[in-house]
Design a protein around this motif. Structure first.
Motif, PDB file in Angstrom:
ATOM      1  N   ARG A   1      15.367 -14.521 -17.300  1.00 37.56           N
ATOM      2  CA  ARG A   1      15.662 -13.758 -16.095  1.00 37.56           C
ATOM      3  C   ARG A   1      17.029 -13.107 -16.187  1.00 37.56           C
ATOM      4  O   ARG A   1      17.225 -11.960 -15.800  1.00 37.56           O
ATOM      5  N   ASP A   2      18.000 -13.850 -16.684  1.00 40.67           N
ATOM      6  CA  ASP A   2      19.342 -13.324 -16.917  1.00 40.67           C
ATOM      7  C   ASP A   2      19.984 -14.204 -17.971  1.00 40.67           C
ATOM      8  O   ASP A   2      19.310 -14.988 -18.640  1.00 40.67           O
ATOM      9  N   ALA A   3      21.295 -14.083 -18.129  1.00 42.97           N
ATOM     10  CA  ALA A   3      21.979 -14.825 -19.187  1.00 42.97           C
ATOM     11  C   ALA A   3      22.000 -16.324 -18.946  1.00 42.97           C
ATOM     12  O   ALA A   3      22.313 -17.088 -19.856  1.00 42.97           O
ATOM     13  N   HIS A   4      21.655 -16.756 -17.730  1.00 45.76           N
ATOM     14  CA  HIS A   4      21.801 -18.163 -17.388  1.00 45.76           C
ATOM     15  C   HIS A   4      20.506 -18.833 -16.960  1.00 45.76           C
ATOM     16  O   HIS A   4      20.499 -20.034 -16.716  1.00 45.76           O
ATOM     17  N   ARG A   5      19.399 -18.100 -16.879  1.00 42.92           N
ATOM     18  CA  ARG A   5      18.180 -18.699 -16.343  1.00 42.92           C
ATOM     19  C   ARG A   5      16.940 -18.234 -17.098  1.00 42.92           C
ATOM     20  O   ARG A   5      16.849 -17.083 -17.514  1.00 42.92           O
ATOM     21  N   LEU A   6      16.005 -19.185 -17.245  1.00 43.01           N
ATOM     22  CA  LEU A   6      14.653 -18.882 -17.677  1.00 43.01           C
ATOM     23  C   LEU A   6      13.737 -19.175 -16.498  1.00 43.01           C
ATOM     24  O   LEU A   6      13.874 -20.219 -15.854  1.00 43.01           O
ATOM     25  N   MET A   7      12.812 -18.276 -16.210  1.00 41.07           N
ATOM     26  CA  MET A   7      11.923 -18.466 -15.066  1.00 41.07           C
ATOM     27  C   MET A   7      10.478 -18.218 -15.490  1.00 41.07           C
ATOM     28  O   MET A   7      10.206 -17.419 -16.388  1.00 41.07           O
TER      29      MET A   7
END
Length: 409
Positions: free
Chosen positions: A132-138
């Protein structure tokens, strides 16, 4: 027994455990024994269960000087991946399972400590996660239940493979050998004894082992890590749970999903759901007055504690040389870079895993610049959070000293 039959047996094991109030990785001793026996005789079953199994094993063991601790760290990484797939299969309605923080304790300490980022993302993509972004997988779209079971089973088999390889090393009597030779021996053998014999003959022909490229050892996994909390929260809490609170159960409280503390099941030490009935009898709570063996918390930073740490390593602080006469004068040494610096691979506040005494830089475990430090450089592994925090503080102090207008050259 084919892969489809194994998959069905594994699925029934998970659902049976869920009816008993546990939603964790497979802990059925019978299935474990059957799969162990099949894998020992047929290494290629891994390819049928998971198409990138050999790549995962090779990546986790490449460049490790000592394969025994590397196998233990790799097994815990496979356990964490297996649990992520099991959660999505058994409890798909739980929102907290649809987001994984790539700066959580479990992701940083367990997964990235054993496997490369590319292979980790590839493994999570099989479960339906996207970045999703540099800090999250969704989870973008939940994959079919059968696919989730197959991913979990593949990770379960890889955990057992780590145990099989550990048994080979135990019988061999050494764990210091190239990873490619160990894997080649496993693929060429039909049992543990023949694998050990193959390696003994190979090692006997080699009078001297070639030097191995150095790579950071798997980070010692502290108790109670998770995939769903920020690593900063884990650093400050001994009871960080998998979801930032009690682990959720099928219908509510997470204490109903307590998992037994065996290695092949979800353990309280790994997942950190403190205070549940699955805690071992030796474990103690902060209010019980008993103390368990944990890594001591670092003292408040001081130059005295920094000096003690540095003096404990002979090469860090060399005593000043006595003045020489003009006749004894030698060419001046090549000046070293001032102080120790944080390499750009480290995010602000992140703890370093390696220290290059030649470049005077601190690195993360999988820094892309490490290959340039290997030939001829003095590269050491920083063990334990206390030592890593101390070196982080030293680099910060060096930065202040050398960036200051009054600082010397």
């Amino acid at each position: 027994m084919g892969s489809s039959s194994l998959s069905e047996d594994y699925r029934l094991c998970l659902e049976r455990e869920l009816r008993r109030g546990r939603a964790g990785v497979c802990g059925d001793p019978s299935l474990r024994a059957v799969l162990w026996h099949i894998l020992v005789e047929d290494f290629d079953l891994h390819g049928a269960l998971q198409d990138d199994a050999l790549a995962l094993l090779t990546d986790g063991l490449w460049g490790r000087a000592d394969l025994a601790p590397a196998l233990r760290g790799l097994a815990r990484a496979f356990e964490l991946l297996e649990l992520a797939a099991v959660h999505l299969y058994l409890l798909p309605w739980r929102k907290e399972f649809t987001t994984i923080k790539t700066f959580s304790g479990g992701y940083v300490h367990v997964l990235k400590g054993a496997l490369s980022e590319d292979l980790l993302i590839q493994s999570f993509q099989k479960m339906g996660y996207v970045r999703r972004d540099a800090h999250r997988l969704m989870v973008a779209a939940l994959p079919p239940a059968r696919q989730l079971v197959q991913v979990a089973l593949g990770c379960f088999a890889l955990r057992l493979e780590c145990e099989i390889l550990g048994e080979v090393l135990a019988q061999l009597g050494t764990s210091v050998l190239p990873a490619e030779e160990l894997l080649q021996a496993r693929r060429s053998s039909v049992d543990v004894a023949s694998c050990v014999a193959w390696l003994q003959q190979r090692l006997a022909r080699e009078e001297e082992q070639p030097p191995l490229p150095r790579r950071g050892s798997p980070t010692g996994c502290q108790a109670r890590l998770d995939l769903y909390r920020d690593v900063q929260e884990d650093e400050g809490s001994d009871e960080a749970s998998l979801y930032g609170g009690p682990s959720p159960g099928p219908d509510s409280p997470a204490s109903e999903l307590a998992c037994r503390p065996q290695f092949w099941e979800q353990s309280a030490r790994l997942w950190g759901a403190g205070g549940g009935p699955w805690e071992s009898a030796e474990a103690s709570s902060p209010t019980s007055g008993a103390s368990e063996e944990e890594e001591p918390q670092p003292e408040a930073f001081s130059f005295l504690s920094l000096r003690r740490e540095l003096l404990s390593r002979p090469g860090d602080l060399a005593p000043p040389h006595a003045p020489r006469s003009p006749e004894q004068a030698s060419p001046p040494p090549v000046p070293e870079p001032p102080g120790y610096q944080m390499h750009t691979c480290l995010a602000p506040g992140a703890l370093p895993a390696l220290c290059c005494d030649t470049c005077r830089q601190l690195h993360a475990a999988h820094c892309a610049a490490l290959p340039s430090c290997h030939p001829g450089h003095s590269l050491r592994t920083l063990r334990g959070n206390s030592q890593r925090r101390l070196w982080l503080q030293r680099a910060q102090v060096d930065a202040l000293l050398y960036d200051s207008p009054a600082a010397g050259p």
